[in-house]
Write a protein that holds these residues in place. Structure first.
Motif, mmCIF file in Angstrom:
data_model
loop_
_atom_site.group_PDB
_atom_site.id
_atom_site.type_symbol
_atom_site.label_atom_id
_atom_site.label_comp_id
_atom_site.label_asym_id
_atom_site.label_seq_id
_atom_site.Cartn_x
_atom_site.Cartn_y
_atom_site.Cartn_z
ATOM 1 N N PHE A 69 1.038 -1.206 0.122
ATOM 2 C CA PHE A 69 -0.015 -0.193 0.059
ATOM 3 C C PHE A 69 0.769 1.343 0.044
ATOM 4 O O PHE A 69 0.530 2.364 -0.741
ATOM 5 C CB PHE A 69 -0.907 -0.304 1.084
ATOM 6 N N ILE A 73 1.876 1.938 -3.381
ATOM 7 C CA ILE A 73 0.371 2.217 -4.182
ATOM 8 C C ILE A 73 0.171 3.629 -3.890
ATOM 9 O O ILE A 73 0.028 4.458 -4.803
ATOM 10 C CB ILE A 73 -0.694 1.575 -3.739
ATOM 11 N N LYS A 96 -8.236 5.056 3.248
ATOM 12 C CA LYS A 96 -8.249 3.528 3.424
ATOM 13 C C LYS A 96 -7.120 2.839 3.476
ATOM 14 O O LYS A 96 -6.625 2.278 4.398
ATOM 15 C CB LYS A 96 -9.296 2.740 2.384
ATOM 16 N N TYR A 97 -6.242 3.099 2.472
ATOM 17 C CA TYR A 97 -4.951 2.321 2.441
ATOM 18 C C TYR A 97 -4.078 2.799 3.421
ATOM 19 O O TYR A 97 -3.171 2.245 4.201
ATOM 20 C CB TYR A 97 -4.274 2.573 0.932
ATOM 21 N N ILE A 108 -4.966 1.042 6.495
ATOM 22 C CA ILE A 108 -4.655 -0.442 6.460
ATOM 23 C C ILE A 108 -3.068 -0.307 6.818
ATOM 24 O O ILE A 108 -2.515 -1.143 7.966
ATOM 25 C CB ILE A 108 -4.751 -0.968 5.114
ATOM 26 N N ASN A 146 -5.975 -7.605 3.920
ATOM 27 C CA ASN A 146 -5.089 -6.472 3.387
ATOM 28 C C ASN A 146 -4.417 -6.971 2.256
ATOM 29 O O ASN A 146 -4.068 -5.917 1.389
ATOM 30 C CB ASN A 146 -4.493 -6.033 4.556
ATOM 31 N N ASN A 192 5.373 -4.032 -5.726
ATOM 32 C CA ASN A 192 4.323 -4.363 -6.788
ATOM 33 C C ASN A 192 5.031 -4.425 -8.131
ATOM 34 O O ASN A 192 4.481 -5.442 -8.704
ATOM 35 C CB ASN A 192 3.652 -2.894 -6.813
#
Lengths: 996, 122
Positions: free
Chosen positions: A691, A694, A708-709, A712, B13, B109
């Motif tokens: 995340f 991201i 939200k990320y 988390i 998650n 990623n």
């Protein structure tokens, strides 16, 4: 005329001279000098103690009374000596190889070391020798009396018995002084032997001198003497053939069997080869001794007034002719004969008495073993000294009893017959392996009894010991049992009669009983050793073996003691002896030192046997072998102890193996733990990384998604933190560094806190009994909360029921509060109970969440708590016992062994206190950090395992009393108990708590 | 591209993260989060690629992989295994079970994208 005083003075002077000789010889022998002491001449001369006062005085008397019959007494020994190769050689060899100390020792050794036999032989010898000693006393006394008679100024002559007593006492002193100076291993007495040899010369010289005087001085030459002999009644004595044969045999037997002869011939023997010289020298000596007997007897009978005692002719003839010097010499000859015999006899007998009677008794009463120590030697010497005195006493008593009137020869023969009783057992034992102890004992007993009955007791005279009627009509009038006419043999000479019957029945009983009895193992061994002594023993080498022996000894010693040590010992001794090089002479002292040194390594018996083998003084005797066997037995015992030790080692090894297995298990657990930790850490890390990547790219994300990320990421970071806290917490607790800080509050408060922290999501349906939870606790609330949090979180995570439920029940019980956490999960398999509270352990095989630290922390949050697997019925258990609870939920599969009493298939939940080592007693208060419980349960992760836990801490008494003293509020019991019933998965329970 | 991928993973998650990345890359992502019926899910979805976590509730990822390889129809499907355990023996187990590729969490990623392209590629 010779004054009696002068005689006494000469006598004392002579004794002093003997004393000096004996002393010098002893000293020379001790210093290792004096090879001459061990010459065959000395040996032969020492054999001459056979010629006692009986010979010196009695032979003449014998001849005067019975003609040439006196010769039988000397023909017997002569035949024995000439035939030494067949009998004496064997006796001497056996005596040396078996280290025999007396004839009793020989006979008892032959028959399996029988002490009974030894005692018996000793007693027979003492009794048998009594007349003989009396005979010597009598002869000395008579000779004094003879001088007294010839001395006109003898008012002061005190009388016979005093003389006899004085002589007996004097001889006892002399014998004690020289016979028991030390306790030689080989029982040799150099001083005494030397004195005896000297006395042998003196008595031969004296007798020859008298003989020469009689033949040439009184008779006027050989021809005239022979003419007188022809004219004398002596030549006309008819000697019966049976008496000749009988007496010759008797004297031969006595020569072998008399204890004193055995002493000089076997025990004092230095070298077997001495027999070669003695074989012809001794008969020559005896022949010389008897050479002038007949002339003296004939001349005495002719010249001296009728009624004179022929036993005293050797004295009275010179005296009658006024030859004072010769008379004194003759007296000394007789004195020598008597004293030498008494001394040797006393030594021989005292050795027997002390070795076979006194020592065994003393050892038995003092509980001593057979080990020779200084003390024992002391006792042995004392015993010998006393024995000498007591042996001479009966001789004196016999002399007094028999009135001193008997002819010397008659007394001597009585003694001979007594000693001859040893012959069958002795000779039989040497040549016949079938001879047994029972046979020897039977023969000896019968012979001894017959000797007593037929000869010894009657010798005191009719009516003295045996009543007149018994002698004439037999006991109870049985004629054929008359002592001197057994089985109707009336016409026989009493001595021959006794010899015939006693030896015949003795030998008969010996042979018959031996044939019908079996020898014991030791007898068998000894029998073989004796009979085949020439096969078993090497020729005993003399001591002059010297350096060759030393070298052998060194080689042997090196093997046993080690090279350096052995060489040092030998070199030291060589220096000590003043020799160049490293090999000392094998002196007795050195051999003893060496033996002691070796004994330290291989045991005394083995060491002795080894040295004996090399020095060749003796072969290994059965006794040695037995001792070696004993040592072997000890070694075996030692090795069995070693075996026990080995077992112990095996046990230790087993324990080590177990420990190792446990270590392996722990190692596996560690691997699993690391793997688990890795998973626990990497999983949140994965989310965080993904995340944050991201977010970093920021690729068209809307605000909601970004937020939200980000949350988390935050959650996962918190999760990581908590995990780290758990880890640190565990390590702190493990190290025992935790210190509790006590606070007060109610159980309900703690549970409220814990539930909020552990099950924030409310997944669990938690049921509580608030009423019961109002108990006041005095404890470290943070730690306690952590325990509860762990248990509740565990239930939340692992309860596998459809609707997870957790009951928390608390109950005050015996001053404690027991808290049960019970969920409705499937429970923990029985075989996993043991590891419930192990750090890192997780139950179940598939996947597990969490590092397994929770339950560990639960157990460890309370330092001093431990968890054990044993199962017991809860309520019936004693206060301090481990308790178990049963999960409410049935669990399929194998049941544990604790199930029973209708409890059915409930899995037990176990937990317990570890004892009183409570941390509070340290009083050091410092807060410990407990991890913040996660507020989010993660239902999705619940493992299909239940983790029941039930802790039941017991509060130590110390704490209780302290609390009573210091705390004010209503503290009554140190423990609180709480429990709950509960949720889907784990049946968790904790009981614990010190409380009010 | 329209290629389909089945993500078998239990950590919410992570599902969210991988799903986001692959969707953005144009993959058709479906997820499954327990081990018990994972093989069944593969059989019904017939994805072009399976991403399989090793530690799943109820059933190990290795077992699931074995079943996939044992199934004639599914055997050819490339499988990318994920694990949070970085140990060599896990890698070895995965290789033997027939994993097409093996990735240790955490990963970037880009690595993930490279891997899936590699496996389904062209």
């Amino acid at each position: 005329m010779v004054a009696l005083n002068l005689l006494v003075f000469v006598c004392l002077l002579y004794v002093a001279f003997l004393f000096a000789i004996a002393f010098g010889a002893d000293r020379a022998a001790r210093r290792g000098r004096g090879a001459w002491l061990r010459s065959p001449i000395v040996y032969t001369l020492s054999l001459s103690i056979y010629c006692t006062a009986w010979t010196f005085y009695g032979a003449v008397g014998f001849a005067a009374r019975s003609g040439l019959e006196y010769l039988t007494i000397y023909i017997g020994p002569t035949l024995v000596m000439i035939g030494w190769w067949w009998t004496l050689r064997k006796m001497v060899r056996v005596g040396r190889s078996q280290r025999i100390t007396s004839i009793a020792d020989l006979i008892s050794s032959r028959y399996g070391k029988s002490n009974v036999l030894a005692v018996f032989v000793t007693l027979v010898a003492v009794i048998g020798l009594t007349p003989y000693i009396a005979l010597q006393l009598q002869s000395v006394t008579l000779s004094f009396a003879t001088f007294a008679d010839a001395d006109p100024s003898t008012d002061g002559y005190p009388g016979q018995q005093y003389t006899a007593f004085a002589v007996a006492a004097g001889l006892a002193v002399f014998t004690i002084l020289f016979g028991t100076r030390n306790l030689d291993a080989n029982e040799r007495h150099h001083g005494v032997v030397m004195a005896i040899a000297l006395e042998a010369v003196v008595k031969l010289f004296a007798l020859l001198a008298v003989g020469v005087f009689v033949v040439w001085g009184l008779s006027g030459g050989i021809e005239q003497t022979l003419a007188r002999i022809d004219a004398s009644p002596i030549s006309r004595w008819e000697v019966s053939g049976s008496r000749w044969v009988g007496l010759t045999l008797l004297s031969a037997a006595a020569f072998i069997c008399l204890p004193r002869m055995f002493q000089v011939m076997v025990v004092e023997n230095e070298n077997e080869d001495h027999l070669r010289l003695a074989a012809w020298a001794f008969p020559t000596y005896v022949m010389l001794m008897s050479l002038f007997v007949v002339p003296i007897a004939v001349v005495g009978l002719e010249m001296l007034p009728a009624g004179s005692n022929p036993d005293q002719f050797v004295l009275t003839l010179p005296l009658a002719d006024g030859q004072q010097g010769l008379a004194i010499l003759s007296f000394l000859g007789g004195f020598s004969s008597a004293t030498s015999m008494v001394i040797v006899a006393a030594i021989a007998l005292s050795t027997m008495v002390s070795n076979h009677i006194v020592m065994p008794i003393w050892l038995r009463f003092t509980g001593g073993s057979a080990m020779i120590s200084g003390d024992v030697r002391h006792v042995a010497l004392l015993a010998r000294r006393l024995a000498i005195a007591f042996i001479l006493f009966p001789g004196y008593a016999y002399f007094r009893l028999s009135g001193g009137g008997e002819a010397l020869a008659a007394i001597g023969l009585i003694s001979f017959v007594g000693a001859a009783q040893f012959l069958p057992a002795l000779m039989g034992g040497l040549v016949w392996r079938g001879a047994t102890r029972a046979g020897a004992l039977a023969g000896l007993s019968i012979g001894f009894v017959l000797w007593l009955y037929c000869l010894f007791l009657p010798s005191f005279g009719p009516g003295a010991v045996l009543p007149q009627e018994l002698l004439e009509q037999g006991p109870l009038g049985i004629g054929w049992l008359r002592p001197q006419a057994l089985f109707g043999t009336e016409a026989m000479d009493p001595v021959i009669h006794a010899v015939l019957w006693s030896l015949l029945l003795n030998a008969g009983a010996f042979v018959v009983v031996s044939l019908f009895t079996l020898p014991e193992p030791l007898e068998r061994l000894q029998g073989a050793q004796f009979v085949d002594v020439f096969q078993h023993s090497a020729t005993p080498g003399s001591w002059s073996g010297g350096l060759a022996q030393s070298e052998d000894l060194l080689i042997m010693a090196q093997r046993i003691m080690g090279g350096t040590e052995a060489q040092a010992l030998f070199a030291e001794e060589a220096r000590h002896q003043g020799l160049a090089g490293y090999l000392p002479e094998p002196t007795p002292d050195f051999l003893q030192t060496l033996e002691r040194g070796l004994a330290g390594s291989v045991g005394a018996a083995t060491a002795h046997a080894m040295i004996s083998q090399i020095v060749g003084r003796a072969t290994v005797s059965v006794e040695d072998l037995m001792a070696v066997a004993d040592e072997a037995a000890q070694i075996m015992e030692y090795s069995s102890r070693l075996e026990a030790k080995t077992e112990e080692q095996a046990r230790t090894a087993r324990q080590l193996r177990e420990a190792n297995e446990k270590l392996t298990q722990i190692s596996l657990q560690k691997d699993a733990f690391l793997s688990q930790i890795s998973h626990e850490l990497r999983t949140p890390m994965t989310s965080i990384r993904a995340f944050s990547d991201i977010l970093r790219e920021n690729d068209g994300l809307d605000e909601a998604a970004r937020s939200k990320y980000a949350s988390i990421i935050l959650d996962e970071a918190i999760r990581l933190t908590r995990l780290l806290d758990d880890l640190l917490d565990v390590s702190v607790l493990e190290n025992g560094q935790v210190v509790l800080s006590a606070q007060s509050g109610t159980l309900a408060d703690v549970l409220d806190r814990s539930i909020v922290a552990a099950d924030g999501s409310g997944r669990l349906d938690i049921r509580r009994d608030r009423e019961a939870e109002q108990v006041v606790l005095h404890t470290d609330f943070d730690r306690l909360a952590q325990v509860f949090i762990n248990l509740i979180a565990n239930a939340a995570k692992y309860c596998d029921a459809e609707t997870p439920r957790l009951s928390i029940r608390s109950q005050a019980e015996d001053g404690r509060v027991v808290i049960d956490f019970i969920d409705n999960g499937s429970g923990i398999p029985t075989d996993q109970h043991a590891v419930i509270f192990e750090k890192f352990s997780r139950i179940g095989q598939t996947r597990v969440d969490g590092a397994g630290l929770g339950r560990r922390s639960a157990a460890r949050s309370w330092p001093g708590w431990a968890v054990r697997s044993p199962i017991c019925q809860d309520r019936t258990a004693p206060p301090f016992a481990w308790c178990c609870r049963w999960a409410r939920t049935p669990r399929p599969g194998p049941r544990n062994e604790g199930a029973g009493k209708g409890v059915g298939n409930h899995a037990p939940l176990v937990c317990g206190p570890a004892g009183p080592g409570f941390i509070l007693s340290r009083r050091k208060v410092c807060p410990i950090s407990t991890s913040a419980p996660s507020s989010t349960a993660r239902p999705g992760r619940d493992a299909p395992i239940s983790t029941p836990a039930r802790c039941r801490p017991r509060v130590p008494c110390g704490w209780r009393s302290r609390d009573r003293a210091t705390a004010s509020s209503g503290w009554r019991s140190p423990c609180a108990r709480s429990s709950s019933d509960a949720s889907p998965t784990p049946n968790s329970r904790t009981r614990s708590m010190p409380t009010t | 591209m329209g290629k389909s991928v089945l993500l078998i993973e239990d950590e919410r998650n992570i599902i969210e993260a991988i799903g986001f990345i692959l969707s953005r890359d144009g993959w058709e992502v479906t997820t499954h989060s327990n081990g018990r019926d994972a093989v069944e899910a593969v059989r019904t979805r017939r994805p072009d690629l399976v991403i399989l976590d090793v530690m799943l509730p109820d059933r190990s990822g290795f077992d699931i992989l074995k079943d996939i390889r044992a199934d004639a129809e599914l055997a050819a499907t490339p499988v990318l295994m994920l694990t949070a355990r970085g140990q060599e023996k896990d890698r070895e187990m995965a290789r033997r079970a027939g994993a097409s590729r093996y990735m240790t969490k955490p990963f970037s990623n880009a690595e993930m994208l490279a891997a899936v392209h590699d496996l389904v590629g062209s």
